[in-house]
Motif scaffolding. Structure first.
Motif, short mmCIF file in Angstrom:
data_model
loop_
_atom_site.label_atom_id
_atom_site.label_comp_id
_atom_site.label_asym_id
_atom_site.label_seq_id
_atom_site.Cartn_x
_atom_site.Cartn_y
_atom_site.Cartn_z
N LEU A 24 -1.48 -3.05 -7.78
CA LEU A 24 -1.25 -3.59 -6.45
C LEU A 24 0.21 -3.89 -6.21
O LEU A 24 0.79 -3.46 -5.19
N ILE A 25 0.86 -4.59 -7.12
CA ILE A 25 2.25 -4.99 -6.90
C ILE A 25 3.19 -3.79 -6.96
O ILE A 25 4.21 -3.75 -6.28
N THR A 26 2.84 -2.77 -7.76
CA THR A 26 3.65 -1.54 -7.78
C THR A 26 3.65 -0.89 -6.41
O THR A 26 4.71 -0.51 -5.88
N ASN A 27 2.46 -0.76 -5.83
CA ASN A 27 2.37 -0.15 -4.50
C ASN A 27 3.02 -1.00 -3.43
O ASN A 27 3.65 -0.48 -2.50
N LEU A 28 2.88 -2.30 -3.53
CA LEU A 28 3.52 -3.19 -2.57
C LEU A 28 5.04 -3.05 -2.63
O LEU A 28 5.72 -3.03 -1.60
N GLN A 29 5.58 -2.92 -3.84
CA GLN A 29 7.03 -2.76 -3.97
C GLN A 29 7.50 -1.46 -3.32
O GLN A 29 8.55 -1.42 -2.67
N TRP A 30 6.73 -0.41 -3.48
CA TRP A 30 7.09 0.87 -2.84
C TRP A 30 7.13 0.76 -1.33
O TRP A 30 7.95 1.39 -0.67
N TYR A 31 6.21 -0.01 -0.77
CA TYR A 31 6.04 -0.08 0.68
C TYR A 31 6.49 -1.42 1.25
O TYR A 31 5.85 -1.99 2.14
N ASP A 32 7.61 -1.93 0.73
CA ASP A 32 8.26 -3.13 1.27
C ASP A 32 7.35 -4.35 1.31
O ASP A 32 7.46 -5.19 2.20
N TYR A 33 6.43 -4.43 0.36
CA TYR A 33 5.53 -5.58 0.20
C TYR A 33 4.67 -5.82 1.45
O TYR A 33 4.32 -6.96 1.74
N LYS A 34 4.35 -4.74 2.13
CA LYS A 34 3.48 -4.86 3.31
C LYS A 34 2.14 -4.21 2.99
O LYS A 34 2.05 -2.99 2.83
N LEU A 35 1.10 -5.04 2.90
CA LEU A 35 -0.22 -4.56 2.52
C LEU A 35 -0.76 -3.55 3.52
O LEU A 35 -1.44 -2.58 3.13
N SER A 36 -0.45 -3.74 4.79
CA SER A 36 -0.93 -2.80 5.81
C SER A 36 -0.39 -1.41 5.57
O SER A 36 -1.10 -0.41 5.76
N ARG A 37 0.85 -1.30 5.12
CA ARG A 37 1.43 0.01 4.84
C ARG A 37 0.82 0.63 3.59
O ARG A 37 0.60 1.84 3.54
N VAL A 38 0.53 -0.21 2.59
CA VAL A 38 -0.11 0.29 1.37
C VAL A 38 -1.48 0.88 1.70
O VAL A 38 -1.87 1.93 1.18
N ILE A 39 -2.21 0.22 2.59
CA ILE A 39 -3.56 0.65 2.92
C ILE A 39 -3.56 1.81 3.92
O ILE A 39 -4.28 2.80 3.74
N LEU A 40 -2.73 1.72 4.96
CA LEU A 40 -2.81 2.67 6.07
C LEU A 40 -1.79 3.80 6.01
O LEU A 40 -2.02 4.86 6.60
N LYS A 41 -0.67 3.61 5.31
CA LYS A 41 0.41 4.59 5.33
C LYS A 41 0.68 5.25 3.98
O LYS A 41 1.62 6.02 3.86
N HIS A 42 -0.17 4.96 3.00
CA HIS A 42 0.07 5.51 1.66
C HIS A 42 -0.06 7.03 1.68
O HIS A 42 -0.97 7.58 2.30
N HIS A 43 0.88 7.70 0.99
CA HIS A 43 0.87 9.16 0.99
C HIS A 43 -0.16 9.74 0.03
O HIS A 43 -0.49 10.92 0.12
N LYS A 44 -0.64 8.93 -0.90
CA LYS A 44 -1.67 9.40 -1.83
C LYS A 44 -2.77 8.34 -1.92
O LYS A 44 -2.96 7.68 -2.94
N ALA A 45 -3.48 8.19 -0.80
CA ALA A 45 -4.49 7.14 -0.69
C ALA A 45 -5.62 7.30 -1.71
O ALA A 45 -6.29 6.32 -2.04
N HIS A 46 -5.83 8.52 -2.20
CA HIS A 46 -6.90 8.72 -3.19
C HIS A 46 -6.61 7.96 -4.48
O HIS A 46 -7.53 7.69 -5.26
N TRP A 47 -5.34 7.62 -4.71
CA TRP A 47 -5.01 6.80 -5.87
C TRP A 47 -5.74 5.45 -5.80
O TRP A 47 -6.16 4.93 -6.83
N HIS A 48 -5.84 4.89 -4.60
CA HIS A 48 -6.52 3.60 -4.46
C HIS A 48 -7.97 3.68 -4.94
O HIS A 48 -8.47 2.76 -5.58
N LEU A 49 -8.62 4.80 -4.62
CA LEU A 49 -10.01 4.99 -5.04
C LEU A 49 -10.11 5.06 -6.56
O LEU A 49 -10.96 4.40 -7.18
N ILE A 50 -9.22 5.85 -7.17
CA ILE A 50 -9.30 6.10 -8.61
C ILE A 50 -8.89 4.87 -9.42
O ILE A 50 -9.57 4.48 -10.38
#
Length: 481
Positions: A24-50
């Motif tokens: 979670l914190i790795t992805n937040l750091q990539w996306y400026d610590y904005k959870l909405s961007r991690v959830i809605l704007k992630h370029h590889k959202a399938h990672w969240h599933l796996i």
């Protein structure tokens, strides 16, 4: 036996929470610590599933078999995922505070639960959710304190001149050219690398800006409306620059008009005295605005640098620089205009331009092993990439390009890039999966390689290139994109 099973459940729960928290914190750091961007704007959202959703739900549904699944599936998967990342988690104090809070919460929960002997299963959601919310509140408080500290520092430096640069393309190049030219006469400090967020600027003022600085050169980036205004309100620059504007990050702003409106928020600085605006932004006259982008003459741009002329207060200046890329002439031109504003003579400007050093990873020419390498890894706009292609076309030897294509852009612009690549290059190496299908379908060159894993790139280049080749690294998106 019961105590042993309790201990195993305790340890597995703690490790699972830490694994999910690390992800979670790795992805937040990539996306400026904005959870909405991690959830809605992630370029590889399938990672969240796996790496998050499946382990999370498996913990609650697989019972005693989860320990086996965790040891032999979850841990190896997350280890391999982390190992292959080319942009790993940076253990900043913010990250450390999150992890410390998370560890404290899960240990407190599990110890309390064990002592009460009333837990059929230890929780996962609670420590993660509370750590995220708690960390967010802590960071907001600390950021308010740090911001006030930085603001007070800026106010105390009454003679400090602040230059702030925004735009879709070329912000960092303009910043570096302005800083290098002015540094030949003044005590200048520029923000490092591509620091252009409010958080980065606050930290830079607090930690790096020295009291004897005469001119502070900064850049301002944006992902949404209001970002530039927030930075402008903090810095209150006297000199502002709006560079070329295009459809970069169009998925965030939805329209070019929204991008332009956001960039022009910089004009709301209460201390603005001089504004330099590229002609692609607006042609609306303003008493404090000088437009740039036109008026350059006799431009010759090749692999040896750029020669061009600029009309400066009625006098034509002949300039030479070893910087590569014809598009850089307009970036250098606005830096020259700012230098003139600060009282530098034409002779001083000519000398300073001639000594300009290339911005790292932006059409940076490197010669190694008989090969010419053009490192344009930090350039992600169509005009800059097309200029890199054009420069390579001037080389008589074999031509190789390594690129993920354009990121956060449209298929139309990527197709335009592919068309130019087809006319120039012998070998194309496409990195990442974002544009892989589009490139694979439309490339028409002697050799093409599709690399989803950039760890194989070094060996591939060693086998496919030789002395006399030119290699262009065009854009270098991290593999989470």
């Amino acid at each position: 036996m019961e105590n042993y099973e309790t201990l195993v459940a305790f340890v597995v729960n703690v490790l699972l929470v830490l694994v999910l928290g690390w992800y979670l914190i790795t992805n937040l750091q990539w996306y400026d610590y904005k959870l909405s961007r991690v959830i809605l704007k992630h370029h590889k959202a399938h990672w969240h599933l796996i790496y998050f959703i499946i382990p999370f739900f498996a913990y609650y549904t697989t019972g005693k078999f989860f320990t086996i699944f965790f040891i032999f599936a979850v841990l190896p998967a997350i280890y391999l995922w982390h190992k292959k990342l080319d942009k790993k988690l940076v253990l900043t104090w913010r990250v450390k505070r999150f992890l410390i809070l998370l560890i404290s919460l899960v240990l407190f929960q599990n110890i309390l639960c064990t002592l009460k002997d009333g837990c059929a299963i230890y929780g996962v959601f609670m420590p993660l959710a509370v750590a995220y919310v708690g960390s967010t509140l802590i960071e907001k408080y600390l950021f308010a304190v740090y911001t006030k500290q930085a603001k007070d520092k800026l106010k105390s430096m009454q003679n400090l001149q602040i230059i702030t640069i925004t735009g879709s393309y070329g912000k960092t190049s303009i910043k570096n050219f302005v800083a290098q030219i002015l540094a030949s006469k003044f005590k200048v400090y520029a923000t490092p690398r591509s620091v252009n967020t409010i958080g980065g600027l606050v930290a830079d003022v607090n930690n790096n800006l020295t009291e004897d600085t005469q001119i502070y050169v900064t850049e301002a980036g944006a992902r949404e409306s209001g970002d530039i205004y927030t930075i402008t309100k903090f810095l209150e620059p006297q000199t502002v620059v709006v560079g070329r504007v295009g459809e970069a990050h169009i998925e965030y702003f939805k329209s070019l008009q929204n991008i332009i409106a956001t960039k022009l928020e910089i004009m709301q600085s209460p201390r603005v005295e001089n504004a330099y605006i590229h002609t692609s932004v607006t042609d609306e006259p303003h008493e404090k605005v000088t437009f740039f982008g036109d008026g350059l003459e006799n431009v010759v741009a090749n692999l040896s640098g750029i020669d061009f002329e600029i009309n400066l207060d009625g006098e034509m200046l002949k300039l030479h620089t070893d910087i590569l890329g014809e598009f850089q002439t307009m970036n250098i031109a606005v830096a020259v205009k700012i230098a003139k504003q600060f009282g530098m003579s034409n002779e001083e400007i000519i000398k300073a331009v001639a000594s300009l050093e290339p911005v790292e990873h932006r059409l940076q020419k490197i010669e190694a092993g008989g090969k010419i390498i053009i490192d344009d890894g930090y350039n992600g706009n169509i005009d800059g990439m097309l200029e890199g292609v054009r420069l390579c076309s001037l080389h008589s030897g074999n031509k190789v390009i390594v690129t993920p294509g354009l990121v956060e852009s449209s298929d139309e612009l990527n197709l335009q890039l592919i068309e130019a690549i087809n006319k120039v290059f012998d070998t194309v190496i496409v990195t990442g999966s974002l544009n892989a299908d589009l490139f694979d379908k439309n490339l028409d060159v002697k050799q093409k390689f599709m690399l989803s894993d950039k760890s194989k790139l070094v060996d591939l280049l060693a086998n496919q290139t030789k002395a006399g080749d030119i290699i262009l690294f065009a854009n270098d998106a991290p593999n989470f994109i």
